[in-house]
Design a protein around this motif. Structure first.
Motif, PDB file in Angstrom:
ATOM      1  N   GLN A 176     -49.131 -53.630  40.552  1.00 27.01           N
ATOM      2  CA  GLN A 176     -48.654 -54.720  39.587  1.00 27.01           C
ATOM      3  C   GLN A 176     -47.233 -54.667  39.396  1.00 27.01           C
ATOM      4  OE1 GLN A 176     -51.344 -55.583  36.122  1.00 27.01           O
ATOM      5  NE2 GLN A 176     -52.324 -53.627  36.514  1.00 27.01           N
ATOM      6  N   ARG A 177     -46.553 -55.875  39.160  1.00 25.35           N
ATOM      7  CA  ARG A 177     -45.149 -55.711  38.865  1.00 25.35           C
ATOM      8  C   ARG A 177     -44.817 -55.752  37.377  1.00 25.35           C
ATOM      9  NH1 ARG A 177     -42.450 -60.326  37.983  1.00 25.35           N
ATOM     10  NH2 ARG A 177     -43.666 -62.466  37.805  1.00 25.35           N
ATOM     11  N   ASN A 178     -43.700 -55.297  37.144  1.00 28.96           N
ATOM     12  CA  ASN A 178     -43.178 -55.375  35.744  1.00 28.96           C
ATOM     13  C   ASN A 178     -42.495 -56.828  35.419  1.00 28.96           C
ATOM     14  OD1 ASN A 178     -41.837 -54.787  33.219  1.00 28.96           O
ATOM     15  ND2 ASN A 178     -41.158 -52.730  33.629  1.00 28.96           N
ATOM     16  N   HIS A 179     -42.769 -57.186  34.324  1.00 30.13           N
ATOM     17  CA  HIS A 179     -42.108 -58.595  33.977  1.00 30.13           C
ATOM     18  C   HIS A 179     -40.837 -58.591  33.364  1.00 30.13           C
ATOM     19  CE1 HIS A 179     -45.546 -60.781  35.316  1.00 30.13           C
ATOM     20  NE2 HIS A 179     -46.439 -59.983  34.546  1.00 30.13           N
ATOM     21  N   ASP A 180     -40.145 -57.296  33.084  1.00 32.00           N
ATOM     22  CA  ASP A 180     -38.872 -57.091  32.394  1.00 32.00           C
ATOM     23  C   ASP A 180     -37.848 -57.829  33.349  1.00 32.00           C
ATOM     24  OD1 ASP A 180     -36.110 -56.129  32.248  1.00 32.00           O
ATOM     25  OD2 ASP A 180     -36.667 -53.857  32.755  1.00 32.00           O
ATOM     26  N   PRO A 181     -37.176 -58.881  32.624  1.00 31.87           N
ATOM     27  CA  PRO A 181     -36.425 -59.766  33.299  1.00 31.87           C
ATOM     28  C   PRO A 181     -34.909 -59.434  33.505  1.00 31.87           C
ATOM     29  CG  PRO A 181     -36.375 -60.384  30.905  1.00 31.87           C
ATOM     30  CD  PRO A 181     -36.991 -59.039  31.172  1.00 31.87           C
ATOM     31  N   VAL A 182     -34.693 -57.895  33.291  1.00 35.62           N
ATOM     32  CA  VAL A 182     -33.206 -57.708  33.472  1.00 35.62           C
ATOM     33  C   VAL A 182     -32.860 -56.627  34.344  1.00 35.62           C
ATOM     34  CG1 VAL A 182     -32.476 -58.632  31.149  1.00 35.62           C
ATOM     35  CG2 VAL A 182     -33.116 -56.196  31.536  1.00 35.62           C
ATOM     36  N   THR A 183     -33.981 -55.854  34.342  1.00 37.10           N
ATOM     37  CA  THR A 183     -33.801 -54.518  35.384  1.00 37.10           C
ATOM     38  C   THR A 183     -34.023 -54.890  36.936  1.00 37.10           C
ATOM     39  OG1 THR A 183     -34.864 -53.110  33.847  1.00 37.10           O
ATOM     40  CG2 THR A 183     -34.757 -52.307  35.974  1.00 37.10           C
ATOM     41  N   GLY A 184     -32.694 -54.495  37.621  1.00 33.04           N
ATOM     42  CA  GLY A 184     -32.589 -55.154  38.761  1.00 33.04           C
ATOM     43  C   GLY A 184     -31.760 -56.279  38.855  1.00 33.04           C
ATOM     44  N   ARG A 185     -31.548 -56.987  37.948  1.00 35.12           N
ATOM     45  CA  ARG A 185     -31.025 -58.142  37.894  1.00 35.12           C
ATOM     46  C   ARG A 185     -29.521 -58.276  37.135  1.00 35.12           C
ATOM     47  NH1 ARG A 185     -35.171 -63.400  37.554  1.00 35.12           N
ATOM     48  NH2 ARG A 185     -36.925 -62.232  39.055  1.00 35.12           N
ATOM     49  N   VAL A 186     -29.531 -57.747  36.114  1.00 36.19           N
ATOM     50  CA  VAL A 186     -28.247 -57.152  35.409  1.00 36.19           C
ATOM     51  C   VAL A 186     -27.734 -55.909  35.569  1.00 36.19           C
ATOM     52  CG1 VAL A 186     -27.136 -57.080  33.038  1.00 36.19           C
ATOM     53  CG2 VAL A 186     -28.935 -58.898  33.731  1.00 36.19           C
ATOM     54  N   PRO A 187     -26.489 -55.612  36.112  1.00 35.66           N
ATOM     55  CA  PRO A 187     -26.107 -54.219  36.479  1.00 35.66           C
ATOM     56  C   PRO A 187     -26.086 -53.152  35.446  1.00 35.66           C
ATOM     57  CG  PRO A 187     -24.469 -55.700  37.290  1.00 35.66           C
ATOM     58  CD  PRO A 187     -25.459 -56.621  36.619  1.00 35.66           C
ATOM     59  N   GLY A 188     -26.786 -52.246  35.435  1.00 36.92           N
ATOM     60  CA  GLY A 188     -26.770 -51.244  34.322  1.00 36.92           C
ATOM     61  C   GLY A 188     -28.133 -51.403  33.506  1.00 36.92           C
ATOM     62  N   ALA A 189     -28.819 -52.427  33.679  1.00 36.66           N
ATOM     63  CA  ALA A 189     -30.095 -52.556  32.963  1.00 36.66           C
ATOM     64  C   ALA A 189     -31.120 -51.815  33.322  1.00 36.66           C
ATOM     65  CB  ALA A 189     -30.546 -54.219  33.040  1.00 36.66           C
ATOM     66  N   ASP A 190     -32.050 -51.193  32.524  1.00 38.41           N
ATOM     67  CA  ASP A 190     -32.902 -50.186  32.642  1.00 38.41           C
ATOM     68  C   ASP A 190     -34.277 -50.418  31.818  1.00 38.41           C
ATOM     69  OD1 ASP A 190     -31.990 -49.316  30.256  1.00 38.41           O
ATOM     70  OD2 ASP A 190     -30.774 -47.677  31.293  1.00 38.41           O
ATOM     71  N   GLY A 191     -34.454 -51.490  31.134  1.00 38.49           N
ATOM     72  CA  GLY A 191     -35.912 -51.601  30.487  1.00 38.49           C
ATOM     73  C   GLY A 191     -35.505 -52.651  29.212  1.00 38.49           C
TER      74      GLY A 191
END
Length: 349
Positions: A176-191
């Motif tokens: 299953q995938r994580n629905h976190d919308p910022v990790t991997g999309r906003v530099p420095g985002a981690d949760g």
């Protein structure tokens, strides 16, 4: 509802209805993780501890809402259950964590609410370990969620990095995938954690660190997942690009003085316990204005490190910082003759 906080300075960079009560849905699992991290750090349970899954837990929670799809007879580690809660929002994993760590759900909820009170989350109550609808017993505010988010990244940074920010989780043959919308999309985002129920709308508590600067943000009650996700990304990017950080006062460096009554000295220097930094909008035209307040004169004796005053910083019309100031040194109570001299000097001053 929305809130953006600079963790390094303690400033609210953006706030909208931050004290309005809301239902956090699965964002509750951040407190579940925080409570688990506290118990692990205190040595009360290990992340390698095996947790047998009971038929009762499988029947009640496996496959209900967001799920890790735990099965009776399995024995994941406590750490694997934390990943199940933080990565795929497992309702079953969250309850398994609670029962394994505290012995019962009631005892676990008491720990969650104890932690909330200790963090100053005054408008929060947890009636659920996983955020599943519970007839309104669980509630919080954007302000309180930001306190929680700031605490988990600063108090348990190693565990936070270990258990948050994973894009996928595979348990048995189910990925299953994580629905976190910022990790991997906003530099420095981690949760950190999304949440949704029909009653609560779409919510997100998130964080990112860039150039040594940590931001925590809350979006709550959004009508669609797309609006929540786009707003979360835009808010973080604005928080990094729209502000510059200035060192206002190095830790333990005097920033002012307070008058002392009946002390071995008539004044005591005031210092901050940590570096005081200020996030200033890049387009700001006004300079910060500083003020020190205290109930004075201060009565001796005074201990070094005792909180005795407040530092207030304003930018334009807004107070952006309100921080404690400490006495830089001990001030003992004056002897009889010294008090007489102080009294005379006070009259002549």
């Amino acid at each position: 509802m929305a809130l953006l906080v600079d963790v390094n300075t303690g400033q609210r960079l953006y706030a909208r209805e931050e004290n309005r009560r809301l239902m956090p849905a699965s964002v509750v699992k951040v407190m579940t993780a925080y409570t688990a991290f506290r118990l692990v750090t205190e040595g009360r349970i290990s992340t390698s501890t095996r947790v047998p899954i009971t038929p009762e837990l499988e029947k009640e929670w496996s496959g209900v809402g967001s799920s890790m799809f735990l099965k009776a007879g399995e024995a994941p580690t406590f750490g694997e259950l934390i990943l199940g809660a933080t990565t795929v929002s497992g309702n079953d994993a969250s309850v398994a964590i609670a029962e394994a760590a505290a012995g019962s759900l009631d005892e676990w909820l008491a720990l969650m609410n104890e932690n909330a009170a200790a963090l100053g989350m005054r408008n929060t109550h947890f009636g659920s370990a996983n955020g599943y609808p519970d007839e309104g017993r669980t509630f919080t505010t954007a302000h309180d969620l930001a306190l929680l988010g700031s605490a988990i990244v600063t108090r348990y940074p190693d565990l936070y990095r270990r258990y948050f920010g994973h894009r996928t989780l595979r348990w048995r043959n189910i990925e299953q995938r994580n629905h976190d919308p910022v990790t991997g999309r906003v530099p420095g985002a981690d949760g950190m954690k999304t949440g949704f129920t029909n009653e609560a709308g779409y919510t997100f508590l998130g964080s990112a660190e860039r150039g040594g600067r940590r931001l925590v943000m809350v979006i709550a009650g959004a009508p669609t997942a797309q609006l929540r996700d786009e707003t979360a990304r835009a808010l973080l990017e604005w928080g990094f690009s729209g502000f510059a950080t200035r060192l206002v006062a190095p830790a333990r460096t005097p920033v002012g003085e307070a008058m002392v009554q009946d002390g071995s000295a008539r004044k005591v220097a005031l210092v901050a316990a940590r570096d005081v930094r200020l996030a200033i909008p890049r387009d700001a035209t006004a300079e910060p204005v500083y003020a020190i307040t205290y109930r004075g004169p201060l009565a001796a004796p005074i201990r070094a490190g005792q909180e005795v005053a407040r530092l207030h910083v304003r930018l334009g019309e807004d107070e952006v910082l309100d921080l404690p100031l400490l006495a830089a040194e001990d001030v003992t109570k004056a002897g009889f003759f010294r008090r007489i001299v102080n009294g005379i000097v006070g009259v002549l001053a």
